[in-house]
Each structure stands twice: as C-alpha cells, then as structure tokens.
Design an enzyme around this catalytic site. Structure first.
Site, PDB file in Angstrom:
ATOM      1  CB  CYS A 113     -27.222 -21.525  34.996  1.00 20.21           C
ATOM      2  SG  CYS A 113     -28.295 -20.413  35.940  1.00 20.21           S
ATOM      3  CB  THR A 114     -30.930 -24.830  33.782  1.00 21.88           C
ATOM      4  OG1 THR A 114     -29.825 -25.692  33.527  1.00 21.88           O
ATOM      5  CG2 THR A 114     -32.200 -25.441  33.194  1.00 21.88           C
TER       6      THR A 114
END
EC number: 1.14.-.-
Length: 313
Positions: free
Chosen positions: A178-179
């Site tokens: 994810c980010t």
C-alpha cells in the site's frame, strides 16, 4: 533560498489505551512545531501525514518518540516547495485504518515485513500472489507490475474481495503493499486470521520502496497517489502532474484536464455525468469561494489548489 517543506507519512500499530487523553497534548506538539496535516489516533495506534520545516518535523518526531510506545514509529519523508496542508488536526478514531472487521489486531498478529531491497525478489516468484490493497483510483495511476487490483472503492470492501476470490488452501504465498505500509499491515493480520499461511507485506509501503530502490531496478509502474495537495509523486518522489477533482476526488491527468468535461473544481471526465445535483451545487459553491480567496490573494483553507493557481498565474 527557501528551504523545502518536509512531508512525513507516519504510523504505528501500538496499544494506546489512553489515546483520548493524548489528543490535546499531541495537537499542542504539532502547533508548537508549526506542523500542518492530520494525525489519527485510536486504541490500536497512530496514523497520518503531516508537513512542516525540517526542524518542525524533527521536533514532532522527538515528541512522539519520547513516549516509549512510539520509539520506533515508522515514517517516510518527501519534499515539496509549497505547504500541502492548510490545517492542523488530531482526530480520535475507532480504527486508524478502517477495515471494519472485529478482532483484527496487528498488535497481536501480523504478516512478515519485507524490506524494499528484498521486495523485487519476492514478487518475482511465480508462486506469490501479489495484491494491491489500495483503492481503485489509486491503483489506476500506478502499481507494481503483475499486481492484482481488487477494484475496491474503500478498504472496508477488501475482506469480501478476498473471501470471494482466494482460497488459503490454494494460495499459499501472498504479498501485499500500500502507500505507506499501514493498510497492507492490517490486511496481513486479517489474511492470517482467514487461514493464509505465508503472508508478506512491504515495509514502509510504496513510498519507502521509491525512496530506497533505484529507478533502474524498479518494478513500480506509474505515479504513486499521496493524500495531500501534491496528489501524486513520481519514482524520485518529486511532485507528479496529476490534479484532483474536488467533486469526485479522482486524480485527473493532463489529458483529463484537456477534456470538455473538465471544469476546474466542479467536474471531470470521471464524474461529469454521474454527480448528484447536491454534489454539483456544493462543488460550484466551493469553487466560487476558492476563486474569491484567490482574487483577494488569500489561499482558501480547504481545497485550494496551488498547482492550478500557479498554472493560471
């Protein structure tokens, strides 16, 4: 020469039973250090993205790490020339990243962290199921080669997607990202609870990978969506060319902004024919406020787009 603004994405899953009482002193620490942005705190930990001067960010991190529970808080940094936030907030939450499944606790059970330098080797293994845990609009502008897009519009949809598409008896090795590392960390806890045996997640997320892995070795494709006014960053963590539609929150490219359906602050090719009248009216009113503030040479505290302003200047 003006010093660049430091943007710090930080989080830690840690039991904070006193999180309600932490809100005011944490907010004061942000104010004292000239920090903008939002931090979320819950019993399960802390999460958010903030920005400020080098001294300000260092001061906030020192304040956080003075608490023994947050000595090793995870944080990633990038830089920009303009302040990407306009407010300073600390919000109390039930979850610092909302999965909506009772009993999922990364403080008790979590997958195997994978350092950015080891990520390419892991995802090159044909037996590894690689899943992007972010939402569809984030995936659409960049992801790792070979990654599966769950096409979710919120993280709450992730558990149902997994149940419908994957089987722990078949999919033995799962890698997620994810980010900044927080969503995939919580997703790994969920996956282990569902019976998946080997679950891996990218430590520090995409942002840490872009920071540490040379472009000539990258398996990343496109830009990375970030939750501030920069909208996206490139592999070198410089600001990307995307804007964001204030009506539907979708990232809009240079090509999107050339469309007849793009009206700054009001609509874009992704939403022009699907906005409710209430949303459209709200977007129009908001844009009027932004333009009025700009005419007075005052940045609007919410939604002001400095990239658009500098383009039009």
């Amino acid at each position: 020469m003006t010093q660049p603004i430091v943007v710090a994405a930080l989080y830690k899953f840690v039991t904070l039973e006193d999180y309600v009482n932490l809100r005011e002193p944490l907010l004061q620490a942000m104010v004292d250090n000239g920090i903008k942005g939002t931090l979320l705190i819950a019993e399960e930990g802390i999460n958010g993205t903030v920005s400020g001067s080098r001294e300000g960010i260092d001061g906030l991190l020192a304040w956080l790490r003075n608490d023994p529970r947050m000595v090793d808080i995870d944080h990633k940094e990038s830089y920009c020339d303009e302040q990407p936030f306009y407010r300073t907030k600390v919000k109390l939450k039930k979850e610092i990243v909302t999965l909506g499944v009772e009993g999922v606790d990364p403080n008790k059970k979590v997958g195997t962290y994978v350092e950015p330098k080891d990520w390419n080797a892991l995802i090159s293994d044909p037996e590894v199921l690689l899943i992007d845990t972010r939402n569809d609009y984030e995936v659409s502008i960049g992801t790792f080669e070979g990654a599966i897009d769950p096409k979710t519009t919120s993280f709450r949809e992730f558990p149902d997607y997994i149940k419908e598409h994957f089987d722990p008896a078949v999919h033995k090795k799962v890698a997620m990202f994810c980010t900044g590392g927080i969503r995939c960390e919580k997703a790994s806890s969920y996956m282990l609870g569902e019976g998946f045996e080997e679950v891996y997640h990218l430590k520090g997320g995409i942002l840490k990978y872009l920071e540490e892995v040379p472009q000539e070795e990258t398996k990343w494709q496109g830009d990375c969506f970030v939750f501030d006014n920069r909208v996206t960053v490139r592999h070198d963590l410089s600001e990307g060319d995307y804007d964001q539609c204030h009506a539907c929150r979708t990232p809009v490219s240079v090509e999107d902004r050339a469309s007849e359906h793009y009206v700054a602050g009001i609509s874009c090719p992704h939403c022009w024919n699907s906005l409710s009248e209430k949303t459209r009216r709200s977007a129009i009113d908001r844009q009027k406020q932004i333009e009025l503030a700009k005419a007075r040479n005052m940045p609007h505290p919410i939604g002001y787009n400095y990239k658009q302003a500098s383009t039009e200047a």
